[in-house]
Design an enzyme around this catalytic site. Structure first.
Site, PDB file in Angstrom:
ATOM      1  N   GLU A   1      28.030  25.390  75.923  1.00  0.00           N
ATOM      2  CA  GLU A   1      26.730  26.071  75.837  1.00  0.00           C
ATOM      3  C   GLU A   1      26.903  27.527  75.407  1.00  0.00           C
ATOM      4  OE1 GLU A   1      22.956  26.454  75.420  1.00  0.00           O
ATOM      5  OE2 GLU A   1      23.624  24.543  76.272  1.00  0.00           O
TER       6      GLU A   1
ATOM      7  N   GLU B   1      24.532  30.106  67.411  1.00  0.00           N
ATOM      8  CA  GLU B   1      23.120  30.266  67.047  1.00  0.00           C
ATOM      9  C   GLU B   1      22.766  31.733  66.810  1.00  0.00           C
ATOM     10  OE1 GLU B   1      20.793  28.415  70.099  1.00  0.00           O
ATOM     11  OE2 GLU B   1      21.037  26.413  69.228  1.00  0.00           O
TER      12      GLU B   1
END
Length: 126
Positions: free
Chosen positions: A69, A76
């Site tokens: 994550e 991102e």
């Protein structure tokens, strides 16, 4: 000009790493779900008194999902920086990073089931 000391540079490295971890916990709703799932897993592991090896596997799986994550969030963020407008390759990059998180979570869930199902069965049987 004097070079920073070894301890000073290590301190700064840890400070920046904790800053990154704080950022992901504050900004990513999925990380909140990972934390909640981790707490549930650790409570069940404590309750069922899993073996030391099972503890190690569970801790490894939680760490794997959290790392995935964090990597996903960093990818991102970088993609958003270098490609603020829509780009098909930017979208593919984000999808691949999200897929890595999903794969880590599926792997962790399967390992969790392999560990916990026998404990659940024994608990239900009394």
């Amino acid at each position: 000009m004097r070079r920073p000391s070894f301890f000073s540079t290590r301190y700064n490295s840890f400070k920046f790493a904790f800053k990154g971890m704080t950022a992901v916990f504050r900004t990513e709703p999925n990380m909140h779900l990972h934390v909640l799932a981790s707490i549930i897993v650790f409570v069940m592991a404590y309750r069922f008194e899993v073996t030391r090896m099972e503890w190690c596997l569970l801790i490894f799986c939680v760490g794997l999902v959290w790392m995935a994550e964090i990597f996903n969030t960093s990818i991102e963020t970088l993609v958003n920086l270098v490609s603020p407008e829509y780009n098909i390759l930017a979208g593919k990059t984000k999808d691949l990073a999200a897929g890595a998180v999903l794969m880590a979570a599926i792997t962790a869930a399967i390992i969790g089931l392999v560990i916990f199902i026998p404990y659940w069965e024994a608990y239900v049987k009394g």
